[in-house]
Scaffold this motif. Structure first.
Motif, PDB file in Angstrom:
ATOM      1  N   UNK A 169      39.869  42.811  33.782  1.00  0.00           N
ATOM      2  CA  UNK A 169      38.711  43.681  34.275  1.00  0.00           C
ATOM      3  C   UNK A 169      38.614  44.805  33.157  1.00  0.00           C
ATOM      4  N   UNK A 170      37.382  45.236  32.779  1.00  0.00           N
ATOM      5  CA  UNK A 170      37.181  46.388  32.082  1.00  0.00           C
ATOM      6  C   UNK A 170      36.635  47.451  32.911  1.00  0.00           C
ATOM      7  N   UNK A 171      37.021  48.599  32.658  1.00  0.00           N
ATOM      8  CA  UNK A 171      36.902  49.874  33.341  1.00  0.00           C
ATOM      9  C   UNK A 171      35.941  50.576  32.697  1.00  0.00           C
ATOM     10  N   UNK A 172      35.292  51.389  33.451  1.00  0.00           N
ATOM     11  CA  UNK A 172      34.243  52.139  32.695  1.00  0.00           C
ATOM     12  C   UNK A 172      34.717  53.072  31.731  1.00  0.00           C
ATOM     13  N   UNK A 173      35.773  53.627  31.604  1.00  0.00           N
ATOM     14  CA  UNK A 173      36.361  54.328  30.580  1.00  0.00           C
ATOM     15  C   UNK A 173      37.003  53.573  29.331  1.00  0.00           C
ATOM     16  N   UNK A 174      36.761  52.394  29.349  1.00  0.00           N
ATOM     17  CA  UNK A 174      37.110  51.325  28.184  1.00  0.00           C
ATOM     18  C   UNK A 174      38.507  50.719  28.394  1.00  0.00           C
ATOM     19  N   UNK A 175      39.122  51.012  29.472  1.00  0.00           N
ATOM     20  CA  UNK A 175      40.433  50.422  29.459  1.00  0.00           C
ATOM     21  C   UNK A 175      40.246  49.212  30.120  1.00  0.00           C
ATOM     22  N   UNK A 176      41.095  48.196  30.138  1.00  0.00           N
ATOM     23  CA  UNK A 176      41.218  47.142  30.690  1.00  0.00           C
ATOM     24  C   UNK A 176      42.577  46.753  31.566  1.00  0.00           C
ATOM     25  N   UNK A 177      42.454  45.709  32.320  1.00  0.00           N
ATOM     26  CA  UNK A 177      43.325  45.510  33.255  1.00  0.00           C
ATOM     27  C   UNK A 177      43.414  44.094  33.449  1.00  0.00           C
ATOM     28  N   UNK A 178      44.551  43.351  33.605  1.00  0.00           N
ATOM     29  CA  UNK A 178      44.765  42.069  33.736  1.00  0.00           C
ATOM     30  C   UNK A 178      45.372  41.886  35.328  1.00  0.00           C
ATOM     31  N   UNK A 179      44.766  40.601  35.961  1.00  0.00           N
ATOM     32  CA  UNK A 179      45.328  40.431  37.141  1.00  0.00           C
ATOM     33  C   UNK A 179      45.717  38.930  37.506  1.00  0.00           C
ATOM     34  N   UNK A 180      46.548  38.740  38.367  1.00  0.00           N
ATOM     35  CA  UNK A 180      46.768  37.284  38.746  1.00  0.00           C
ATOM     36  C   UNK A 180      45.841  36.829  39.930  1.00  0.00           C
ATOM     37  N   UNK A 181      45.492  37.649  40.725  1.00  0.00           N
ATOM     38  CA  UNK A 181      44.528  37.609  41.761  1.00  0.00           C
ATOM     39  C   UNK A 181      43.524  38.980  42.046  1.00  0.00           C
ATOM     40  N   UNK A 182      42.488  38.536  42.035  1.00  0.00           N
ATOM     41  CA  UNK A 182      41.444  39.728  42.194  1.00  0.00           C
ATOM     42  C   UNK A 182      40.990  39.767  43.389  1.00  0.00           C
ATOM     43  N   UNK A 183      41.045  40.985  44.330  1.00  0.00           N
ATOM     44  CA  UNK A 183      40.232  41.197  45.800  1.00  0.00           C
ATOM     45  C   UNK A 183      39.144  41.794  45.527  1.00  0.00           C
ATOM     46  N   UNK A 184      37.862  41.544  45.643  1.00  0.00           N
ATOM     47  CA  UNK A 184      36.765  42.130  45.416  1.00  0.00           C
ATOM     48  C   UNK A 184      36.133  42.557  46.744  1.00  0.00           C
ATOM     49  N   UNK A 185      35.923  43.935  46.941  1.00  0.00           N
ATOM     50  CA  UNK A 185      35.489  44.509  48.182  1.00  0.00           C
ATOM     51  C   UNK A 185      34.471  45.524  47.771  1.00  0.00           C
ATOM     52  N   UNK A 186      33.348  45.255  47.135  1.00  0.00           N
ATOM     53  CA  UNK A 186      32.332  46.170  46.684  1.00  0.00           C
ATOM     54  C   UNK A 186      31.548  46.679  47.596  1.00  0.00           C
ATOM     55  N   UNK A 187      31.369  46.220  48.777  1.00  0.00           N
ATOM     56  CA  UNK A 187      30.513  46.737  49.931  1.00  0.00           C
ATOM     57  C   UNK A 187      28.924  46.262  49.502  1.00  0.00           C
TER      58      UNK A 187
END
Length: 430
Positions: free
Chosen positions: A120-138
């Motif tokens: 994932x790339x965040x709005x502040x520019x940081x990134x984040x890795x995942x093994x599984x992503x749970x998406x609940x954006x409404x």
């Protein structure tokens, strides 16, 4: 209603929840790293998933990404329109998820999902890795559906379908309504968040008007030929608001196949596809809806704008490492409600934990209950248990239905509505 079936569901669900992971693999990456799950969205679906993944397997690192420090719950937001609840009471925060369940909270937005790299790339520019992503954006709104009505115009004619400032704006406009004035509610087409919501809203606005502006009325324009719990709503409207008579303070107009297509802001009017024109002193326009923006941006939506999923695991049909839950996902025939989101999140949490540990997830079941208030002492509800039938979600015969319409029953249901809301908050966030 067959209560035994709901009890059976809760009992078997509890057994599944307590199932041992001892026969499963122990998750490692290169023999040392812990599994990483990232949850995007801190509403009922996301918060519940984050909490229950940690409950099912405390060895998994869970990160919740949510830009707001507190969440404004929607299920009781209509109650604020009748003065039954202060808007501030809708707030919940994430302290328990962080302190009690050790969920890592990041207060930011997701700018992009790199599904190939599971990053994932965040709005502040940081990134984040995942093994599984749970998406609940409404949900997001289809601002193209009604000409002249967009996010900016919604600041004048609030939808109030995401609780918060829009809700408070609608409260102020209703309180400023002249006696003899008209509130025009434009209901959305299916599917949308909280199917009974527009009709509970009409009920509680009419209740408040009856006390303070007795000559005012509420008109609902509905692009559907019928709506959830219609008989129960109409029975209550006849009891309190003269529904069906010339003096009615609630009027429901079906405009099926003739939807609202244009807003004329200067005249406080909406115009339908056939050219019918309706005016109001307060316009509450609830636009058509679709999955939250980030889901579409990540290529997880279909032509209808929602996220198709494998219901057994909640995995996206378009990516095996991304799970989608809550209002953004297509779990039809389960409606888009907070209670359903909580139920989907628990099934998802169990599936994520089992998949990470190399175990087959158990057969899922889901439960939905939806309460509505017509007046402070008059509640109604609908409930259903769901399971898989030939790979598709289906209601369990005899395991649901609507509440009774007797004076004693509706008084009890009003109390149940309050208790259900409190318990749902607690189960999801505490």
């Amino acid at each position: 209603m067959a209560d035994w079936s709901r009890r059976r569901f809760l009992r078997t669900g509890a057994v599944a929840t307590a199932g041992s992971l001892s026969a499963c693999q122990t998750w490692t990456i290169g023999g040392a790293a812990r599994a990483r799950v990232v949850v995007v969205g801190g509403g009922f679906a996301g918060a519940t998933a984050a909490k229950f993944i940690r409950c099912y397997d405390p060895t998994i690192d869970v990160t919740l990404i949510e830009p707001k420090s507190a969440y404004i719950t929607c299920p009781a937001s209509n109650w604020t329109l009748a003065g039954l609840l202060k808007p501030a009471r809708l707030l919940v925060d994430y302290r328990d998820l962080v302190d009690r369940y050790q969920v890592r909270l990041i207060g930011d937005r997701v700018a992009a999902i790199d599904a190939d790299r599971r990053k994932l790339v965040l709005a502040d520019g940081d990134s984040l890795r995942y093994d599984r992503l749970v998406l609940a954006p409404g949900i997001d709104f289809d601002w193209q559906a009604i000409a002249g009505y967009d996010a900016e115009m919604a600041e004048r004619f609030p939808h109030a379908w995401q609780a918060g400032p829009q809700t408070e704006l609608l409260i102020r406009q209703i309180q400023a309504l002249p006696d003899g004035g008209r509130v025009l509610i434009c209901a959305p087409p299916d599917p949308y968040r909280c199917p009974p919501g527009p009709y509970e809203r009409a009920s509680l606005i009419a209740f408040w008007l009856k006390q303070h502006k007795p000559n005012a009325k509420v008109v609902i324009l509905d692009p559907k030929p019928s709506f959830s719990k219609q008989k129960l709503f109409e029975s209550g409207w006849r009891r309190y608001f003269g529904y069906g008579t010339p003096a009615a303070s609630i009027e429901w107009l079906s405009i099926a196949n003739n939807p609202v297509v244009r807003l004329e802001a200067a005249g406080r009017a909406v115009v339908t596809d056939f050219g019918d024109r309706f005016t109001g002193d307060v316009l509450n326009i609830i636009p058509p809806q679709r999955a939250g923006r980030i889901a579409a941006q990540a290529g997880l939506t279909d032509a209808g704008g929602w996220c198709p999923v494998d219901p057994w695991t909640s995995r996206s049909r378009f990516n095996e490492f991304i799970h989608v839950i809550g209002d953004a996902a297509d779990y039809a025939p389960i409606p888009k409600s907070a209670f359903a989101a909580n139920s989907e999140a628990k099934v998802c949490a169990r599936a994520v934990v089992d998949l990470l540990n190399g175990c087959p997830p158990p057969e899922p079941h889901w439960l939905n209950t939806c309460y509505s208030l017509i007046a402070p002492d008059h509640g109604i509800s609908v409930a259903m248990v769901y399971r898989l039938n030939a790979g598709r979600i289906a209601p369990v015969p005899g395991a649901g239905g609507v509440s009774a319409d007797s004076p004693a029953a509706v008084a009890l249901e009003a109390g149940y509505a309050v208790a259900a809301y409190r318990n749902l908050r607690k189960d999801s966030f505490e």
